[in-house]
Enzyme design. Structure first.
Site, PDB file in Angstrom:
ATOM      1  N   ASN A  85      11.345  -9.075   7.220  1.00  0.00           N
ATOM      2  CA  ASN A  85      11.663  -8.452   8.502  1.00  0.00           C
ATOM      3  C   ASN A  85      11.121  -9.318   9.639  1.00  0.00           C
ATOM      4  O   ASN A  85      10.041  -9.898   9.525  1.00  0.00           O
ATOM      5  CB  ASN A  85      11.048  -7.054   8.577  1.00  0.00           C
ATOM      6  CG  ASN A  85      11.646  -6.108   7.560  1.00  0.00           C
ATOM      7  OD1 ASN A  85      12.850  -6.132   7.319  1.00  0.00           O
ATOM      8  ND2 ASN A  85      10.827  -5.276   6.948  1.00  0.00           N
ATOM      9  N   ILE A 110       0.819  -1.218   0.000  1.00  0.00           N
ATOM     10  CA  ILE A 110       0.000   0.000   0.000  1.00  0.00           C
ATOM     11  C   ILE A 110       0.856   1.272   0.000  1.00  0.00           C
ATOM     12  O   ILE A 110       0.380   2.333  -0.413  1.00  0.00           O
ATOM     13  CB  ILE A 110      -0.956  -0.025   1.221  1.00  0.00           C
ATOM     14  CG1 ILE A 110      -2.163   0.870   0.988  1.00  0.00           C
ATOM     15  CG2 ILE A 110      -0.236   0.350   2.510  1.00  0.00           C
ATOM     16  CD1 ILE A 110      -3.283   0.664   2.001  1.00  0.00           C
ATOM     17  N   HIS A 154       5.753 -12.049   5.940  1.00  0.00           N
ATOM     18  CA  HIS A 154       5.641 -11.605   4.555  1.00  0.00           C
ATOM     19  C   HIS A 154       7.008 -11.358   3.965  1.00  0.00           C
ATOM     20  O   HIS A 154       7.933 -10.949   4.656  1.00  0.00           O
ATOM     21  CB  HIS A 154       4.779 -10.343   4.442  1.00  0.00           C
ATOM     22  CG  HIS A 154       5.171  -9.253   5.399  1.00  0.00           C
ATOM     23  ND1 HIS A 154       4.806  -9.286   6.715  1.00  0.00           N
ATOM     24  CD2 HIS A 154       5.889  -8.127   5.220  1.00  0.00           C
ATOM     25  CE1 HIS A 154       5.277  -8.208   7.334  1.00  0.00           C
ATOM     26  NE2 HIS A 154       5.956  -7.493   6.440  1.00  0.00           N
ATOM     27  N   GLU A 172       6.287  -4.706  11.070  1.00  0.00           N
ATOM     28  CA  GLU A 172       5.132  -3.928  11.541  1.00  0.00           C
ATOM     29  C   GLU A 172       3.824  -4.712  11.460  1.00  0.00           C
ATOM     30  O   GLU A 172       2.879  -4.395  12.182  1.00  0.00           O
ATOM     31  CB  GLU A 172       5.001  -2.636  10.724  1.00  0.00           C
ATOM     32  CG  GLU A 172       6.150  -1.667  10.975  1.00  0.00           C
ATOM     33  CD  GLU A 172       6.053  -0.409  10.135  1.00  0.00           C
ATOM     34  OE1 GLU A 172       5.289  -0.405   9.156  1.00  0.00           O
ATOM     35  OE2 GLU A 172       6.771   0.551  10.468  1.00  0.00           O
ATOM     36  N   VAL A 173       3.753  -5.673  10.564  1.00  0.00           N
ATOM     37  CA  VAL A 173       2.544  -6.501  10.430  1.00  0.00           C
ATOM     38  C   VAL A 173       2.920  -7.926  10.843  1.00  0.00           C
ATOM     39  O   VAL A 173       3.859  -8.515  10.291  1.00  0.00           O
ATOM     40  CB  VAL A 173       1.997  -6.477   8.986  1.00  0.00           C
ATOM     41  CG1 VAL A 173       0.783  -7.391   8.870  1.00  0.00           C
ATOM     42  CG2 VAL A 173       1.638  -5.054   8.568  1.00  0.00           C
ATOM     43  N   HIS A 181       8.891  -9.049   1.180  1.00  0.00           N
ATOM     44  CA  HIS A 181       8.816  -7.895   0.288  1.00  0.00           C
ATOM     45  C   HIS A 181       9.617  -8.212  -0.971  1.00  0.00           C
ATOM     46  O   HIS A 181      10.774  -8.644  -0.878  1.00  0.00           O
ATOM     47  CB  HIS A 181       9.467  -6.660   0.918  1.00  0.00           C
ATOM     48  CG  HIS A 181       8.835  -6.160   2.180  1.00  0.00           C
ATOM     49  ND1 HIS A 181       8.072  -5.018   2.222  1.00  0.00           N
ATOM     50  CD2 HIS A 181       8.883  -6.632   3.451  1.00  0.00           C
ATOM     51  CE1 HIS A 181       7.682  -4.798   3.477  1.00  0.00           C
ATOM     52  NE2 HIS A 181       8.157  -5.755   4.240  1.00  0.00           N
TER      53      HIS A 181
HETATM   54  P1  5GP Z   1       6.930  -4.815   7.578  1.00  0.00           P
HETATM   55  O1  5GP Z   1       7.502  -3.528   8.083  1.00  0.00           O
HETATM   56  O2  5GP Z   1       6.024  -5.478   8.596  1.00  0.00           O
HETATM   57  O3  5GP Z   1       7.988  -5.735   7.038  1.00  0.00           O
HETATM   58  O4  5GP Z   1       6.068  -4.422   6.321  1.00  0.00           O
HETATM   59  C1  5GP Z   1       4.681  -4.299   6.344  1.00  0.00           C
HETATM   60  C2  5GP Z   1       4.272  -3.752   4.988  1.00  0.00           C
HETATM   61  O5  5GP Z   1       2.882  -3.900   4.865  1.00  0.00           O
HETATM   62  C3  5GP Z   1       4.602  -2.277   4.801  1.00  0.00           C
HETATM   63  O6  5GP Z   1       5.448  -2.116   3.670  1.00  0.00           O
HETATM   64  C4  5GP Z   1       3.232  -1.635   4.612  1.00  0.00           C
HETATM   65  O7  5GP Z   1       3.242  -0.589   3.659  1.00  0.00           O
HETATM   66  C5  5GP Z   1       2.379  -2.806   4.162  1.00  0.00           C
HETATM   67  N1  5GP Z   1       0.975  -2.694   4.526  1.00  0.00           N
HETATM   68  C6  5GP Z   1       0.479  -2.422   5.765  1.00  0.00           C
HETATM   69  N2  5GP Z   1      -0.866  -2.433   5.760  1.00  0.00           N
HETATM   70  C7  5GP Z   1      -1.229  -2.728   4.474  1.00  0.00           C
HETATM   71  C8  5GP Z   1      -2.498  -2.867   3.839  1.00  0.00           C
HETATM   72  O8  5GP Z   1      -3.573  -2.734   4.431  1.00  0.00           O
HETATM   73  N3  5GP Z   1      -2.496  -3.180   2.511  1.00  0.00           N
HETATM   74  C9  5GP Z   1      -1.313  -3.360   1.819  1.00  0.00           C
HETATM   75  N4  5GP Z   1      -1.419  -3.666   0.519  1.00  0.00           N
HETATM   76  N5  5GP Z   1      -0.101  -3.228   2.387  1.00  0.00           N
HETATM   77  C10 5GP Z   1      -0.059  -2.905   3.713  1.00  0.00           C
END
Ligand code: 5GP
Length: 116
Positions: A86, A30, A99, A94-95, A101
């Site tokens: 991550n 997003i 996942h 953060e999620v 990337h």
């Molecule tokens: P992290 O920091 O956990 O490795 O990455 C989480 C990623 O999830 C971030 O790049 C963020 O932009 C993406 N993200 C968070 N919420 C959403 C969402 O509701 N939809 C989509 N498509 N991406 C999300």
């Protein structure tokens, strides 16, 4: 605990989905950090890399073969790209649904800032 990614799998919230099969889902980030920024996730709710079990190996392997195919389809395979997973707070996660990337479409520079 369910996250926004489980809601995307269940189609409870919208996402720009680019690939799906029985094990994994891939969709556009997003807040893209580069011209190509795709998230590839296992459908099973795995919170972090620390929570992986041997049973997850088929889904984790699939994430790589899907990443390879998406990069090829996006036309960035030859130039190159980066795959990032991550883990927890120091890793910048953060999620809390594991996942990968897939980031590319421009020169990404060094992987990590070196301490001064
Ligand atoms: P992290 O920091 O956990 O490795 O990455 C989480 C990623 O999830 C971030 O790049 C963020 O932009 C993406 N993200 C968070 N919420 C959403 C969402 O509701 N939809 C989509 N498509 N991406 C999300």
């Amino acid at each position: 605990m369910s996250t926004v990614f489980s809601k995307i799998i269940a189609r409870e919230i919208p996402a720009d989905i680019v690939y799906e099969d029985e094990l994994v889902l891939a969709f556009k980030d997003i807040a893209p950090a580069a011209p190509v920024h795709i998230l590839i996730i296992p459908k099973r709710e795995i919170a972090t890399v620390n929570d992986i079990t041997p049973d997850d190996e088929p889904a984790l392997g699939r994430m790589f073969t899907v990443a390879r195919q998406i990069a090829q389809d996006a036309g960035i395979a030859a130039d190159g790209y980066r795959l990032i997973v991550n883990c927890n707070h120091h890793g910048g996660q953060e999620v809390w649904h594991l996942h990968m990337h897939l980031v590319g479409g421009r020169r990404l520079g060094r992987m990590l800032a070196r301490p001064q």
